[in-house]
Scaffold this motif. Structure first.
Motif, PDB file in Angstrom:
ATOM      1  N   THR A  83       9.628 -31.548 -21.780  1.00  0.00           N
ATOM      2  CA  THR A  83      11.083 -31.635 -21.929  1.00  0.00           C
ATOM      3  C   THR A  83      11.823 -30.945 -20.783  1.00  0.00           C
ATOM      4  O   THR A  83      13.036 -31.083 -20.680  1.00  0.00           O
ATOM      5  CB  THR A  83      11.552 -31.052 -23.279  1.00  0.00           C
ATOM      6  OG1 THR A  83      11.136 -29.696 -23.376  1.00  0.00           O
ATOM      7  CG2 THR A  83      10.980 -31.849 -24.443  1.00  0.00           C
ATOM      8  N   LEU A  84      11.112 -30.207 -19.938  1.00  0.00           N
ATOM      9  CA  LEU A  84      11.701 -29.590 -18.751  1.00  0.00           C
ATOM     10  C   LEU A  84      10.804 -29.881 -17.562  1.00  0.00           C
ATOM     11  O   LEU A  84       9.631 -29.502 -17.549  1.00  0.00           O
ATOM     12  CB  LEU A  84      11.852 -28.070 -18.953  1.00  0.00           C
ATOM     13  CG  LEU A  84      12.404 -27.259 -17.767  1.00  0.00           C
ATOM     14  CD1 LEU A  84      13.815 -27.716 -17.397  1.00  0.00           C
ATOM     15  CD2 LEU A  84      12.402 -25.768 -18.100  1.00  0.00           C
ATOM     16  N   ASN A  85      11.341 -30.582 -16.582  1.00  0.00           N
ATOM     17  CA  ASN A  85      10.604 -30.913 -15.375  1.00  0.00           C
ATOM     18  C   ASN A  85      10.413 -29.639 -14.549  1.00  0.00           C
ATOM     19  O   ASN A  85      11.377 -28.902 -14.327  1.00  0.00           O
ATOM     20  CB  ASN A  85      11.405 -31.964 -14.588  1.00  0.00           C
ATOM     21  CG  ASN A  85      10.704 -32.388 -13.324  1.00  0.00           C
ATOM     22  OD1 ASN A  85      10.546 -31.597 -12.398  1.00  0.00           O
ATOM     23  ND2 ASN A  85      10.312 -33.639 -13.282  1.00  0.00           N
ATOM     24  N   PRO A  86       9.191 -29.352 -14.098  1.00  0.00           N
ATOM     25  CA  PRO A  86       8.951 -28.117 -13.339  1.00  0.00           C
ATOM     26  C   PRO A  86       9.799 -28.008 -12.073  1.00  0.00           C
ATOM     27  O   PRO A  86      10.265 -26.921 -11.741  1.00  0.00           O
ATOM     28  CB  PRO A  86       7.469 -28.188 -12.981  1.00  0.00           C
ATOM     29  CG  PRO A  86       6.874 -29.208 -13.863  1.00  0.00           C
ATOM     30  CD  PRO A  86       7.968 -30.115 -14.307  1.00  0.00           C
ATOM     31  N   GLN A  87      10.012 -29.125 -11.361  1.00  0.00           N
ATOM     32  CA  GLN A  87      10.834 -29.082 -10.158  1.00  0.00           C
ATOM     33  C   GLN A  87      12.280 -28.741 -10.508  1.00  0.00           C
ATOM     34  O   GLN A  87      12.935 -27.982  -9.799  1.00  0.00           O
ATOM     35  CB  GLN A  87      10.777 -30.423  -9.399  1.00  0.00           C
ATOM     36  CG  GLN A  87       9.439 -30.679  -8.750  1.00  0.00           C
ATOM     37  CD  GLN A  87       8.415 -31.325  -9.687  1.00  0.00           C
ATOM     38  OE1 GLN A  87       8.682 -31.624 -10.847  1.00  0.00           O
ATOM     39  NE2 GLN A  87       7.213 -31.520  -9.192  1.00  0.00           N
ATOM     40  N   VAL A  88      12.776 -29.300 -11.608  1.00  0.00           N
ATOM     41  CA  VAL A  88      14.141 -29.005 -12.053  1.00  0.00           C
ATOM     42  C   VAL A  88      14.237 -27.529 -12.456  1.00  0.00           C
ATOM     43  O   VAL A  88      15.196 -26.842 -12.097  1.00  0.00           O
ATOM     44  CB  VAL A  88      14.557 -29.930 -13.221  1.00  0.00           C
ATOM     45  CG1 VAL A  88      15.878 -29.488 -13.836  1.00  0.00           C
ATOM     46  CG2 VAL A  88      14.642 -31.373 -12.749  1.00  0.00           C
ATOM     47  N   MET A  91      14.429 -25.523  -9.276  1.00  0.00           N
ATOM     48  CA  MET A  91      15.718 -25.696  -8.583  1.00  0.00           C
ATOM     49  C   MET A  91      16.860 -25.011  -9.332  1.00  0.00           C
ATOM     50  O   MET A  91      17.800 -24.524  -8.716  1.00  0.00           O
ATOM     51  CB  MET A  91      16.036 -27.181  -8.392  1.00  0.00           C
ATOM     52  CG  MET A  91      15.028 -27.891  -7.500  1.00  0.00           C
ATOM     53  SD  MET A  91      14.906 -27.174  -5.866  1.00  0.00           S
ATOM     54  CE  MET A  91      16.259 -27.969  -5.073  1.00  0.00           C
ATOM     55  N   GLN A  92      16.774 -24.950 -10.665  1.00  0.00           N
ATOM     56  CA  GLN A  92      17.812 -24.303 -11.466  1.00  0.00           C
ATOM     57  C   GLN A  92      17.596 -22.794 -11.586  1.00  0.00           C
ATOM     58  O   GLN A  92      18.380 -22.111 -12.225  1.00  0.00           O
ATOM     59  CB  GLN A  92      17.863 -24.918 -12.871  1.00  0.00           C
ATOM     60  CG  GLN A  92      18.357 -26.333 -12.894  1.00  0.00           C
ATOM     61  CD  GLN A  92      18.341 -26.940 -14.289  1.00  0.00           C
ATOM     62  OE1 GLN A  92      17.677 -26.440 -15.202  1.00  0.00           O
ATOM     63  NE2 GLN A  92      19.072 -28.023 -14.458  1.00  0.00           N
ATOM     64  N   GLY A  93      16.530 -22.287 -10.995  1.00  0.00           N
ATOM     65  CA  GLY A  93      16.246 -20.859 -11.057  1.00  0.00           C
ATOM     66  C   GLY A  93      15.619 -20.413 -12.366  1.00  0.00           C
ATOM     67  O   GLY A  93      15.481 -19.218 -12.616  1.00  0.00           O
ATOM     68  N   LYS A  94      15.205 -21.363 -13.199  1.00  0.00           N
ATOM     69  CA  LYS A  94      14.556 -21.012 -14.466  1.00  0.00           C
ATOM     70  C   LYS A  94      13.109 -20.600 -14.250  1.00  0.00           C
ATOM     71  O   LYS A  94      12.522 -19.921 -15.083  1.00  0.00           O
ATOM     72  CB  LYS A  94      14.611 -22.195 -15.443  1.00  0.00           C
ATOM     73  CG  LYS A  94      16.003 -22.514 -15.921  1.00  0.00           C
ATOM     74  CD  LYS A  94      15.983 -23.658 -16.901  1.00  0.00           C
ATOM     75  CE  LYS A  94      17.378 -23.916 -17.450  1.00  0.00           C
ATOM     76  NZ  LYS A  94      17.351 -24.965 -18.471  1.00  0.00           N
TER      77      LYS A  94
END
Length: 118
Positions: A83-88, A91-94
């Motif tokens: 449900t969460l793309n690793p690249q995203v 990039m979002q700092g998560k």
């Protein structure tokens, strides 16, 4: 508070028994995971060795890592279940990554076991 990701890492032991040799040949790296129950909380550490033998999982920091991932418990679970793309996340700092980025990019969600009961 127990981390959901602890069960995820525990489930990797039988997963590595089944497919570890192939993962070690493909990835060839050791990873540390710094998992936070919430931002700013005291972290829990896990080591994923995909460099030696059939691979291994250990609680705590074992040896020297090729790359270290830092993220919250919920974000790691979201990455593992797709449900969460690793690249995203990066990039979002998560998700923060230190170390060898080429090795870090080899650790993808498909390395993790599927359908883990959390």
């Amino acid at each position: 508070m127990a981390l959901k990701s602890e069960k995820l890492f525990e489930s990797m032991t039988p997963h590595l028994a089944a497919v570890g040799k192939d993962l070690v040949a493909k990835i060839g790296a050791v990873f540390h995971f710094e998992i936070l129950s919430a931002p700013g909380a005291e972290p829990a550490w896990f080591t994923v060795d995909l460099k030696n033998g059939n691979g291994a999982i250990a609680k705590g920091k074992q040896g020297t890592a090729d790359a270290t991932f830092t993220l919250t418990d919920d974000d790691l679970i979201a990455v593992s279940n797709g449900t969460l793309n690793p690249q995203v996340a990066f990039m979002q700092g998560k998700m923060k990554i230190k170390g060898n980025m080429a090795k870090a990019t080899k650790f993808t969600p498909d390395v993790l076991p599927k359908n883990v009961k959390l």
